[in-house]
Design an enzyme around this catalytic site. Structure first.
Site, PDB file in Angstrom:
ATOM      1  N   ASP A 183       5.929   0.458   6.823  1.00  0.00           N
ATOM      2  CA  ASP A 183       6.936  -0.249   6.034  1.00  0.00           C
ATOM      3  C   ASP A 183       8.054   0.781   5.833  1.00  0.00           C
ATOM      4  O   ASP A 183       8.156   1.720   6.639  1.00  0.00           O
ATOM      5  CB  ASP A 183       6.329  -0.748   4.696  1.00  0.00           C
ATOM      6  CG  ASP A 183       7.241  -1.745   3.963  1.00  0.00           C
ATOM      7  OD1 ASP A 183       7.233  -2.925   4.325  1.00  0.00           O
ATOM      8  OD2 ASP A 183       7.974  -1.349   3.040  1.00  0.00           O
ATOM      9  N   LYS A 242      -1.121  -4.031   0.365  1.00  0.00           N
ATOM     10  CA  LYS A 242       0.054  -3.162   0.521  1.00  0.00           C
ATOM     11  C   LYS A 242      -0.265  -1.833  -0.134  1.00  0.00           C
ATOM     12  O   LYS A 242      -1.079  -1.781  -1.066  1.00  0.00           O
ATOM     13  CB  LYS A 242       1.263  -3.775  -0.182  1.00  0.00           C
ATOM     14  CG  LYS A 242       2.596  -3.224   0.288  1.00  0.00           C
ATOM     15  CD  LYS A 242       3.095  -3.990   1.488  1.00  0.00           C
ATOM     16  CE  LYS A 242       4.315  -3.379   2.110  1.00  0.00           C
ATOM     17  NZ  LYS A 242       4.866  -4.294   3.144  1.00  0.00           N
TER      18      LYS A 242
HETATM   19  P1  NDP Z   1      12.837   1.699   7.469  1.00  0.00           P
HETATM   20  O1  NDP Z   1      12.372   2.792   6.595  1.00  0.00           O
HETATM   21  O2  NDP Z   1      12.710   1.812   8.935  1.00  0.00           O
HETATM   22  O3  NDP Z   1      14.365   1.357   7.156  1.00  0.00           O
HETATM   23  C1  NDP Z   1      14.776   1.007   5.869  1.00  0.00           C
HETATM   24  C2  NDP Z   1      16.272   0.787   5.888  1.00  0.00           C
HETATM   25  O4  NDP Z   1      16.665   0.238   4.637  1.00  0.00           O
HETATM   26  C3  NDP Z   1      17.050   2.079   6.058  1.00  0.00           C
HETATM   27  O5  NDP Z   1      18.268   1.812   6.693  1.00  0.00           O
HETATM   28  C4  NDP Z   1      17.260   2.500   4.594  1.00  0.00           C
HETATM   29  O6  NDP Z   1      18.349   3.368   4.400  1.00  0.00           O
HETATM   30  C5  NDP Z   1      17.540   1.164   3.968  1.00  0.00           C
HETATM   31  N1  NDP Z   1      17.205   1.205   2.543  1.00  0.00           N
HETATM   32  C6  NDP Z   1      16.028   1.584   1.994  1.00  0.00           C
HETATM   33  N2  NDP Z   1      16.112   1.557   0.664  1.00  0.00           N
HETATM   34  C7  NDP Z   1      17.356   1.158   0.386  1.00  0.00           C
HETATM   35  C8  NDP Z   1      18.053   0.932  -0.816  1.00  0.00           C
HETATM   36  N3  NDP Z   1      17.450   1.128  -2.010  1.00  0.00           N
HETATM   37  N4  NDP Z   1      19.348   0.489  -0.743  1.00  0.00           N
HETATM   38  C9  NDP Z   1      19.936   0.294   0.462  1.00  0.00           C
HETATM   39  N5  NDP Z   1      19.326   0.528   1.632  1.00  0.00           N
HETATM   40  C10 NDP Z   1      18.064   0.930   1.593  1.00  0.00           C
HETATM   41  O7  NDP Z   1      12.072   0.389   6.931  1.00  0.00           O
HETATM   42  P2  NDP Z   1      11.859  -1.012   7.656  1.00  0.00           P
HETATM   43  O8  NDP Z   1      13.005  -1.335   8.534  1.00  0.00           O
HETATM   44  O9  NDP Z   1      10.495  -1.015   8.205  1.00  0.00           O
HETATM   45  O10 NDP Z   1      11.842  -1.996   6.390  1.00  0.00           O
HETATM   46  C11 NDP Z   1      13.022  -2.682   5.936  1.00  0.00           C
HETATM   47  C12 NDP Z   1      12.610  -3.874   5.109  1.00  0.00           C
HETATM   48  O11 NDP Z   1      11.839  -4.775   5.925  1.00  0.00           O
HETATM   49  C13 NDP Z   1      11.715  -3.588   3.900  1.00  0.00           C
HETATM   50  O12 NDP Z   1      12.013  -4.531   2.884  1.00  0.00           O
HETATM   51  C14 NDP Z   1      10.315  -3.852   4.425  1.00  0.00           C
HETATM   52  O13 NDP Z   1       9.411  -4.164   3.389  1.00  0.00           O
HETATM   53  C15 NDP Z   1      10.586  -5.057   5.305  1.00  0.00           C
HETATM   54  N6  NDP Z   1       9.603  -5.348   6.335  1.00  0.00           N
HETATM   55  C16 NDP Z   1       9.231  -4.405   7.258  1.00  0.00           C
HETATM   56  C17 NDP Z   1       8.341  -4.741   8.246  1.00  0.00           C
HETATM   57  C18 NDP Z   1       7.973  -3.784   9.319  1.00  0.00           C
HETATM   58  O14 NDP Z   1       7.232  -4.194  10.234  1.00  0.00           O
HETATM   59  N7  NDP Z   1       8.431  -2.540   9.305  1.00  0.00           N
HETATM   60  C19 NDP Z   1       7.725  -6.067   8.319  1.00  0.00           C
HETATM   61  C20 NDP Z   1       8.246  -7.006   7.361  1.00  0.00           C
HETATM   62  C21 NDP Z   1       9.135  -6.633   6.396  1.00  0.00           C
HETATM   63  P3  NDP Z   1      18.066   4.945   4.173  1.00  0.00           P
HETATM   64  O15 NDP Z   1      17.751   5.478   5.531  1.00  0.00           O
HETATM   65  O16 NDP Z   1      19.313   5.461   3.578  1.00  0.00           O
HETATM   66  O17 NDP Z   1      16.887   5.048   3.215  1.00  0.00           O
HETATM   67  O1  2IT Z   2       6.000  -6.324   5.003  1.00  0.00           O
HETATM   68  C1  2IT Z   2       5.333  -6.400   6.073  1.00  0.00           C
HETATM   69  O2  2IT Z   2       4.942  -7.476   6.519  1.00  0.00           O
HETATM   70  C2  2IT Z   2       5.052  -5.162   6.790  1.00  0.00           C
HETATM   71  N1  2IT Z   2       5.492  -4.097   6.379  1.00  0.00           N
HETATM   72  C3  2IT Z   2       4.197  -5.180   8.020  1.00  0.00           C
HETATM   73  C4  2IT Z   2       2.737  -5.161   7.656  1.00  0.00           C
HETATM   74  C5  2IT Z   2       1.764  -5.018   8.799  1.00  0.00           C
HETATM   75  O3  2IT Z   2       0.572  -4.936   8.482  1.00  0.00           O
HETATM   76  O4  2IT Z   2       2.157  -5.006   9.967  1.00  0.00           O
END
Ligand code: NDP
Ligand code: 2IT
Length: 450
Positions: free
Chosen positions: A166, A126
């Site tokens: 992420d 990461k």
């Molecule tokens: P994005 O940046 O696309 O979206 C993040 C979302 O979470 C936004 O709506 C953001 O709001 C909100 N957010 C972020 N920080 C906070 C906070 N401190 N309190 C409340 N809301 C918050 O990220 P992702 O959708 O990619 O990621 C979301 C989660 O999923 C994370 O935990 C990430 O690690 C996990 N994840 C992502 C993967 C991926 O493929 N993208 C895979 C597996 C897990 P705002 O716009 O106001 O910041």
């Molecule tokens: O938390 C996660 O699994 C991710 N942000 C996706 C990682 C990846 O390599 O696709």
């Protein structure tokens, strides 16, 4: 070694001070693993747990760049190369002001077990930066991404370490990062995933984490004879994971009642339908606006977090999908989830429930899926992207979606089989931790003390 979780955690805390989220992630895994250690003396002899909490390599670097006003900005970049026992380091990059070494170590640690569950050959890593993309122009984001990659490129490669997105890193950032890597190395390769399908990306990768989360929830619900159809869903976040979690819930005949961002949440009792979701996607992905703007367009209610409110107190839903960030659900919110009649919580985010929150949810008999199982569809589809890149080929949407769906079914069955084997039926936290751990631990044993 001592088989007591508290003795083990004392060592971890002493060696890794001031990293509470890392301690939290390690403790949860240790609580699952240590009770089965008596049956596996080979693991304690080889000190597998002590080795698995120690990153193979930690990279920290200066990222200087120039903003639109001509001022020099300085951020810090990181890459945690946690474990390569079963494949190249694999995991996302997070750009958010809250990023610290400890946050990225927790995420890299989780990634090791998650990637093991996907059935694909990927180790765990990461990275990211305390850079905040919010309020920055495209030009500033590009300048930062280029500066970040001008150091990271030395350490990564399609067979070494393959980053992805992420929080704060989506298609735009991956494009700028890939462009700079390609220029510096003079090489077009699958060094990043989450690329656009026009230049090497896999179809379904943007959808994969959200879709996969709902596929996993379907499997859990089916064990109790339930389905998504006809159910109201609470979804937190409005970013990549939340958007496609909502899309899949709607496709399966469920109704999405809430979505949110870091400022607050919206409640639409009529349901956020496809048209409204398309508007949210444009708002978040193109205009980079705030979720509060939704009620001006479609009505419903908006709750501001500064008033101590949160989406988890909203009633009338039976499914919950936390898809925003770590520790977004605390004990009081978990109590509301239970009291309001939620039957299943499936984590799209990484570690969104505090330990007290998920203990309360589990002890009240709700179906509860930890993120390392239920959100693994994203990295799994990244693995599928790597396979397509290595073979210089493209698969159709249908092919990738089917593979993703089958992987989520496999993760579910790995969890339930492991639970049954150790007499822990229904405990998906135990199932995911132990199933993910065993494959990595056995690989580390086979490869000797390295
Ligand atoms: P994005 O940046 O696309 O979206 C993040 C979302 O979470 C936004 O709506 C953001 O709001 C909100 N957010 C972020 N920080 C906070 C906070 N401190 N309190 C409340 N809301 C918050 O990220 P992702 O959708 O990619 O990621 C979301 C989660 O999923 C994370 O935990 C990430 O690690 C996990 N994840 C992502 C993967 C991926 O493929 N993208 C895979 C597996 C897990 P705002 O716009 O106001 O910041
Ligand atoms: O938390 C996660 O699994 C991710 N942000 C996706 C990682 C990846 O390599 O696709």
């Amino acid at each position: 070694m001592s088989h007591s979780v508290s003795a083990f955690m004392e060592q971890v805390k002493a060696k890794n001070p001031a990293e509470p989220t890392f301690h939290q992630a390690v403790q949860e895994v240790a609580e699952s693993i240590l009770p089965i250690y008596d049956q596996h003396p080979e693991f304690s002899q080889a000190r597998i747990l002590e080795r698995i909490v120690e990153p193979e390599r930690v990279l920290m670097f200066r990222v200087p760049w120039v903003d639109d006003s001509g001022n020099v900005q300085v951020n810090r970049g990181y890459r945690i190369e946690m474990n390569s026992a079963i494949g190249p380091y694999k995991g996302g990059l997070r750009f958010h002001p809250s990023v610290t070494l400890g946050i990225l170590k927790f995420l890299a640690f989780e990634q090791v077990f998650k990637n093991s569950l996907t059935t694909l050959p990927m180790g765990g890593g990461k990275g990211g930066s305390d850079f905040d993309p919010k309020g920055k122009s495209d030009n500033e984001v590009m300048a930062f991404c280029q500066a970040f990659m001008s150091e990271l490129f030395r350490h990564i490669g399609p067979r070494t370490d393959v980053p992805a997105g992420d929080i704060g890193v989506g298609g735009r950032e991956i494009g700028y990062l890939f462009g700079m890597y390609k220029k510096l190395r003079n090489e077009f390769s699958g060094v990043l995933t989450g690329k656009s399908p026009d230049w090497g990306g896999s179809l379904i990768r943007p959808e994969a984490t959200g879709y996969g989360n709902v596929y996993f929830a379907q499997e859990m619900l089916a064990t109790k004879g339930h389905e998504v159809k006809g159910r109201n869903a609470l979804i937190s976040g409005s970013g990549n994971v939340a958007q496609y979690c909502a899309e899949k819930v709607i496709q399966l005949g469920g109704k999405v009642i809430t979505m949110s961002d870091s400022d607050g949440f919206i409640v639409d009792r009529d349901g956020i339908n496809e048209e409204k979701l398309a508007w949210i996607m444009e708002l978040k992905n193109e205009k980079r606006g705030r979720i509060s703007e939704y009620t001006e367009k479609f009505g419903g209610e908006y709750g501001d977090r500064s008033n101590g409110k949160s989406e988890w107190y909203v009633d009338g839903c039976t499914l919950a999908f936390p898809c925003a960030t770590q520790n977004e659900v605390d004990l009081n919110e978990a109590k509301a989830i239970v009291a309001n009649g939620i039957i299943a919580v499936s984590e799209g985010a990484n570690m969104p429930c505090t330990p007290e929150a998920f203990a309360h949810i589990q002890s009240n008999g709700l179906l509860y899926a930890p993120g390392k199982a239920s959100n693994a569809g994203g990295v799994a589809t990244s693995g599928l992207e790597m396979a397509q890149n290595a073979a210089f080929t493209y698969w159709t949407r249908e092919e990738v979606d089917l593979k993703l769906h089958n992987i989520m079914k496999s993760i579910h069955s790995q969890c339930t089989t492991t639970c049954r084997k150790y007499g822990k039926e229904g405990d998906y936290v135990f199932g995911a931790n132990v199933a993910g751990f065993l494959k990595v631990a056995n690989s580390m044993l086979a490869q000797g003390v390295v």
